[in-house]
Design a protein around this motif. Structure first.
Motif, short mmCIF file in Angstrom:
data_model
loop_
_atom_site.label_atom_id
_atom_site.label_comp_id
_atom_site.label_asym_id
_atom_site.label_seq_id
_atom_site.Cartn_x
_atom_site.Cartn_y
_atom_site.Cartn_z
N ALA A 184 -16.03 63.76 -40.23
CA ALA A 184 -15.35 63.08 -39.13
C ALA A 184 -16.29 62.07 -38.49
CB ALA A 184 -14.91 64.11 -38.10
N CYS A 185 -15.73 60.95 -37.97
CA CYS A 185 -16.59 59.90 -37.41
C CYS A 185 -17.17 60.33 -36.07
CB CYS A 185 -15.80 58.60 -37.26
SG CYS A 185 -14.68 58.60 -35.85
N GLY A 186 -16.47 61.19 -35.35
CA GLY A 186 -17.00 61.69 -34.07
C GLY A 186 -16.71 60.79 -32.88
N VAL A 187 -16.14 59.60 -33.11
CA VAL A 187 -15.93 58.70 -31.97
C VAL A 187 -14.47 58.27 -31.78
CG1 VAL A 187 -18.28 57.80 -31.91
CG2 VAL A 187 -16.60 56.69 -33.38
N CYS A 188 -13.64 58.39 -32.82
CA CYS A 188 -12.27 57.91 -32.67
C CYS A 188 -11.50 58.84 -31.73
CB CYS A 188 -11.56 57.83 -34.04
SG CYS A 188 -11.18 59.44 -34.75
N VAL A 189 -10.31 58.42 -31.36
CA VAL A 189 -9.55 59.19 -30.39
C VAL A 189 -9.24 60.60 -30.94
CG1 VAL A 189 -7.32 58.22 -31.12
CG2 VAL A 189 -7.56 59.16 -28.84
N ALA A 190 -8.94 60.68 -32.24
CA ALA A 190 -8.63 61.99 -32.83
C ALA A 190 -9.85 62.91 -32.75
CB ALA A 190 -8.19 61.81 -34.28
N CYS A 191 -11.03 62.36 -33.04
CA CYS A 191 -12.26 63.17 -32.97
C CYS A 191 -12.53 63.62 -31.54
CB CYS A 191 -13.44 62.37 -33.51
SG CYS A 191 -13.46 62.31 -35.31
N ARG A 192 -12.27 62.74 -30.59
CA ARG A 192 -12.52 63.13 -29.19
C ARG A 192 -11.57 64.27 -28.79
NH1 ARG A 192 -12.85 57.66 -27.92
NH2 ARG A 192 -10.99 57.81 -26.60
N LEU A 194 -8.48 65.25 -39.68
CA LEU A 194 -7.73 64.66 -38.58
C LEU A 194 -8.29 63.31 -38.15
CD1 LEU A 194 -7.39 67.97 -36.53
CD2 LEU A 194 -5.50 66.71 -37.60
N CYS A 195 -9.57 63.07 -38.48
CA CYS A 195 -10.25 61.84 -38.04
C CYS A 195 -9.45 60.62 -38.51
CB CYS A 195 -11.66 61.80 -38.61
SG CYS A 195 -12.52 60.26 -38.28
N GLU A 196 -9.34 59.63 -37.62
CA GLU A 196 -8.54 58.44 -37.95
C GLU A 196 -9.43 57.26 -38.29
OE1 GLU A 196 -5.77 58.02 -34.69
OE2 GLU A 196 -5.05 60.07 -35.00
N ASN A 197 -10.69 57.51 -38.48
CA ASN A 197 -11.64 56.42 -38.67
C ASN A 197 -12.64 56.79 -39.76
OD1 ASN A 197 -12.88 54.00 -38.02
ND2 ASN A 197 -14.23 54.94 -36.50
N ARG A 198 -12.22 57.64 -40.67
CA ARG A 198 -13.18 58.24 -41.59
C ARG A 198 -13.56 57.28 -42.72
NH1 ARG A 198 -12.65 62.87 -45.42
NH2 ARG A 198 -10.43 62.75 -45.06
ZN LIG Z 1 -12.98 60.20 -36.05
#
Ligand SMILES: [Zn+2]
Length: 336
Positions: free
Chosen positions: A59-67, A49-53
């Motif tokens: 997962a990047c852990g910081v993008c809006v999807a991760c949050r 789901l991460c949008e910044n991978r």
């Molecule tokens: Zn992310």
């Protein structure tokens, strides 16, 4: 829903990289109990789901999807677990004992509700992910209800079915999933992690849990609860209500087990002077056993055996434990 997947699962990530180049729409993730398959699958879901991978696998852990994922409200993610595992505080109210029994099964309605989720397009133009855990908590009817979605999945939809018992799934469900067996965790990192969690003898704990990292942690935590509980039992004038409170939230079966072993030792000590389960507490047990009548200990053991079968679904957990302990106190107060 945490993004922090244990670092001892790195061998699983390596294997996943090799196997998931062409991601199918359904994956059956399996591993023995306590090997982190659920946590790993959560990491995979977050990564999907991460949008910044970019080219990273996690997962990047910081993008809006991760949050959103972290806060459990990503619109393109569904987690399907039995009610008993759900952390919804709404269903936790236990005032006046009116709480409805929370199911240990994944209900067929939970799977049917997926149809609505799948009938609309993804909210974020990325993947849609459905994580089902434990997949074997679906009975045959529920699995059949899921089958339709597995057969005709909408595009960019990934089902992650997680289980320790793949053999409990219908062959028709299994055959529609790519099987992914979690490789053994990185032993050195597991030992370090257990130590960080405050486990005193990580190597021994891991060995006695059959190599299961989460099993070892759970056993270590339950061991300190057990010792505290036994300390309570040996007090001559213990307060059953307070002792019951001290183990609130623990699996009831554990409390019954502890009392069964303790009471077996009372009986054994009375007749032979020895104990089987608590040699380190032999003298305390001998002292208590001296105050009890053998037939009362036997009656209490019979009562515990009955309680054992009810411990999975008592009407009221608090009253259940209090009753165990009140009867125990009556037993040890009896004069011989
Ligand atoms: Zn992310």
């Amino acid at each position: 829903m945490s993004l922090n997947v244990f670092d001892w699962l790195d061998p699983a990530w390596n294997a996943w990289d090799r196997q998931s180049a062409k991601l199918p729409h359904a994956v059956l993730v399996h591993a023995p109990e306590g090997h982190g398959a659920f946590e790993f699958a959560q990491g995979v879901a977050a990564a999907l789901l991460c949008e910044n991978r970019g080219s990273g696998r996690k997962a990047c852990g910081v993008c809006v999807a991760c949050r959103w994922f972290d806060q459990r409200n990503h619109p393109d993610f569904r987690l399907i677990v039995p009610e008993i595992m759900s952390e919804d505080p709404q269903s936790d109210g236990n005032e006046s004992g009116r709480r409805e029994k929370r199911s240990e099964q994944i209900r067929i309605e939970q799977v049917r509700e997926l149809a609505d989720f799948l009938s609309v397009g993804a909210h974020r133009r990325g993947n849609r992910v459905i994580l089902i855990y434990p997949a074997d908590a679906m009975n045959a009817h529920t699995q059949n209800a899921l089958l339709k979605s597995l057969e005709e999945p909408p595009p960019a939809t990934v089902f992650l079915l997680v289980t320790s018992h793949p053999d409990r799934l219908l062959p028709t469900v299994r055959s529609r999933c790519m099987r992914f067996a979690l490789p053994a965790p990185d032993a050195e990192r597991v030992l370090r992690w257990l130590k960080e969690q405050g486990v005193g003898h990580p190597g021994a704990a891991l060995a006695s849990a059959g190599g299961s990292p989460l099993g070892a942690l759970e056993a270590a935590e339950s061991e300190s609860d057990r010792l505290r509980f036994l300390d309570g039992l040996k007090e001559p004038r213990f307060d059953p209500i307070r002792l019951a409170e001290s183990i609130q939230g623990m699996p009831l079966g554990d409390a019954v087990d502890w009392l069964q072993r303790w009471s077996c030792d009372l009986l054994l000590s009375k007749f032979t002077g020895a104990t089987r389960y608590h040699p380190e507490r032999g003298s305390v047990i001998a002292e208590i056993a001296h105050r009890c009548r053998a037939e009362d200990i036997c009656a209490y053991l019979r009562y515990l055996a009955q309680a054992r079968s009810l411990s999975g679904h008592p009407l009221n957990a608090k009253l259940f434990v209090e009753d165990l302990l009140l009867r125990y106190r009556r037993l040890v107060e009896a004069d011989s």
